[in-house]
Scaffold this active site. Structure first.
Site, PDB file in Angstrom:
ATOM      1  N   HIS A   9     -16.785  -3.328  -2.838  1.00 41.44           N
ATOM      2  CA  HIS A   9     -17.295  -2.999  -1.503  1.00 41.44           C
ATOM      3  C   HIS A   9     -17.711  -1.533  -1.456  1.00 41.44           C
ATOM      4  CE1 HIS A   9     -14.858  -6.652  -0.657  1.00 41.44           C
ATOM      5  NE2 HIS A   9     -15.919  -6.928   0.072  1.00 41.44           N
ATOM      6  N   HIS A  34     -21.365 -11.775  -2.802  1.00 39.67           N
ATOM      7  CA  HIS A  34     -20.186 -12.381  -3.416  1.00 39.67           C
ATOM      8  C   HIS A  34     -19.605 -13.464  -2.508  1.00 39.67           C
ATOM      9  CE1 HIS A  34     -18.634  -8.947  -1.079  1.00 39.67           C
ATOM     10  NE2 HIS A  34     -17.524  -9.656  -0.937  1.00 39.67           N
ATOM     11  N   CYS A  94      -9.230 -13.517   6.385  1.00 41.25           N
ATOM     12  CA  CYS A  94     -10.354 -13.686   5.471  1.00 41.25           C
ATOM     13  C   CYS A  94      -9.853 -13.470   4.054  1.00 41.25           C
ATOM     14  CB  CYS A  94     -11.438 -12.641   5.725  1.00 41.25           C
ATOM     15  SG  CYS A  94     -12.168 -12.677   7.345  1.00 41.25           S
ATOM     16  N   HIS A 107     -11.120 -13.777  -0.498  1.00 41.15           N
ATOM     17  CA  HIS A 107     -12.053 -14.082  -1.575  1.00 41.15           C
ATOM     18  C   HIS A 107     -11.360 -14.996  -2.568  1.00 41.15           C
ATOM     19  CE1 HIS A 107     -13.106 -10.048  -0.044  1.00 41.15           C
ATOM     20  NE2 HIS A 107     -14.359 -10.426  -0.262  1.00 41.15           N
ATOM     21  N   GLU A 141      -1.369 -12.749   3.755  1.00 41.72           N
ATOM     22  CA  GLU A 141      -1.763 -11.884   4.865  1.00 41.72           C
ATOM     23  C   GLU A 141      -0.900 -12.085   6.102  1.00 41.72           C
ATOM     24  OE1 GLU A 141      -5.963 -10.898   7.099  1.00 41.72           O
ATOM     25  OE2 GLU A 141      -5.992 -11.407   4.979  1.00 41.72           O
ATOM     26  N   TYR A 166     -23.576 -13.697   5.723  1.00 43.44           N
ATOM     27  CA  TYR A 166     -23.913 -12.520   6.508  1.00 43.44           C
ATOM     28  C   TYR A 166     -23.915 -11.269   5.633  1.00 43.44           C
ATOM     29  CZ  TYR A 166     -19.152 -10.768   6.416  1.00 43.44           C
ATOM     30  OH  TYR A 166     -17.952 -10.257   5.999  1.00 43.44           O
ATOM     31  N   GLU A 188     -20.606  -5.285   3.756  1.00 40.66           N
ATOM     32  CA  GLU A 188     -20.110  -6.626   3.440  1.00 40.66           C
ATOM     33  C   GLU A 188     -21.354  -7.467   3.205  1.00 40.66           C
ATOM     34  OE1 GLU A 188     -17.462  -7.941   2.609  1.00 40.66           O
ATOM     35  OE2 GLU A 188     -15.757  -7.096   3.652  1.00 40.66           O
ATOM     36  N   GLU A 195     -21.764 -11.371   2.016  1.00 40.24           N
ATOM     37  CA  GLU A 195     -20.986 -12.527   1.588  1.00 40.24           C
ATOM     38  C   GLU A 195     -21.613 -13.862   1.954  1.00 40.24           C
ATOM     39  OE1 GLU A 195     -16.580 -10.488   1.946  1.00 40.24           O
ATOM     40  OE2 GLU A 195     -17.254 -11.744   3.610  1.00 40.24           O
ATOM     41  N   TRP A 220     -18.526 -10.393  11.467  1.00 43.24           N
ATOM     42  CA  TRP A 220     -18.455 -11.803  11.100  1.00 43.24           C
ATOM     43  C   TRP A 220     -17.840 -12.625  12.218  1.00 43.24           C
ATOM     44  CZ3 TRP A 220     -16.124  -7.833   8.467  1.00 43.24           C
ATOM     45  CH2 TRP A 220     -14.735  -7.758   8.477  1.00 43.24           C
TER      46      TRP A 220
END
Length: 183
Positions: free
Chosen positions: A27, A34, A69, A71, A89, A106, A116, A118, A163
């Site tokens: 980032h 990604h 969120c 990955h 989290e 986005y 961002e 993604e 987002w």
């Protein structure tokens, strides 16, 4: 003990995986496309969980956002990644995981210039039990009525992650906002 390096899956414009990168360095002001995901959690009363990102987060620190969120790692099934991040989290075990916006994508730039970029399928899930958020991820959280959240995002979009401002209207575009309705 050596910490495991977290990697993200890099994508071509058509969504085809083309490589991996270290999450800690991907980032930047020129973030490559990604793979990621977003998840919106609901409780037994149909309320949606919003979280405020920890102040130490690299992107959008301190803003309110969706429940969590993350990955997926290289070769990790998306559903496994969502369950892993819910635990990491929020200290939460999730049920009824459903992809609701499979093609969400986005690109956004935060105030510090970090991008961002993604392809980010959006999921909903339910959770029961207490949350135990990680302080490095979440500074505050709140269970809210969908109408209340939609009104807040509409009135003050700058207080929320980009987002979330894009996902929330799409989540409710063709759905009733009755408190008992879950996505």
């Amino acid at each position: 003990m050596t910490a495991t390096r977290e990697e993200v899956v890099l994508l071509a414009d058509d969504g085809t995986p083309v490589g991996v990168a270290d999450k800690a360095t991907v980032h930047t002001a020129d973030t490559p496309l990604h793979l990621a995901f977003s998840c919106h959690l609901f409780d037994g009363d149909g309320r949606i969980l919003v979280t405020r990102r920890a102040l130490g987060k690299r992107t959008w620190p301190g803003v309110w956002t969706n429940s969590f969120c993350g990955h997926p790692g290289p070769g990790e099934a998306m559903e496994d990644a969502v369950a892993r991040r819910a635990q990491d989290e929020l200290g939460a075990t999730i049920d009824n995981l459903t992809v609701v916006l499979p093609d969400f994508r986005y690109r956004a730039v935060d105030a510090g210039g970090i991008v961002e970029n993604e392809i980010c399928p959006v999921y909903t899930a339910t959770v029961s039990g207490e949350l135990t958020p990680a302080a490095s991820e979440v500074v505050e959280w709140e269970w809210v009525d969908a109408r209340t959240l939609l009104a807040a995002v509409d009135a003050t979009p700058w207080a929320f992650s980009p987002w979330l401002t894009l996902q929330l209207p799409a989540l409710y575009a063709d759905r009733s906002l009755e408190a008992s309705d879950q996505l």
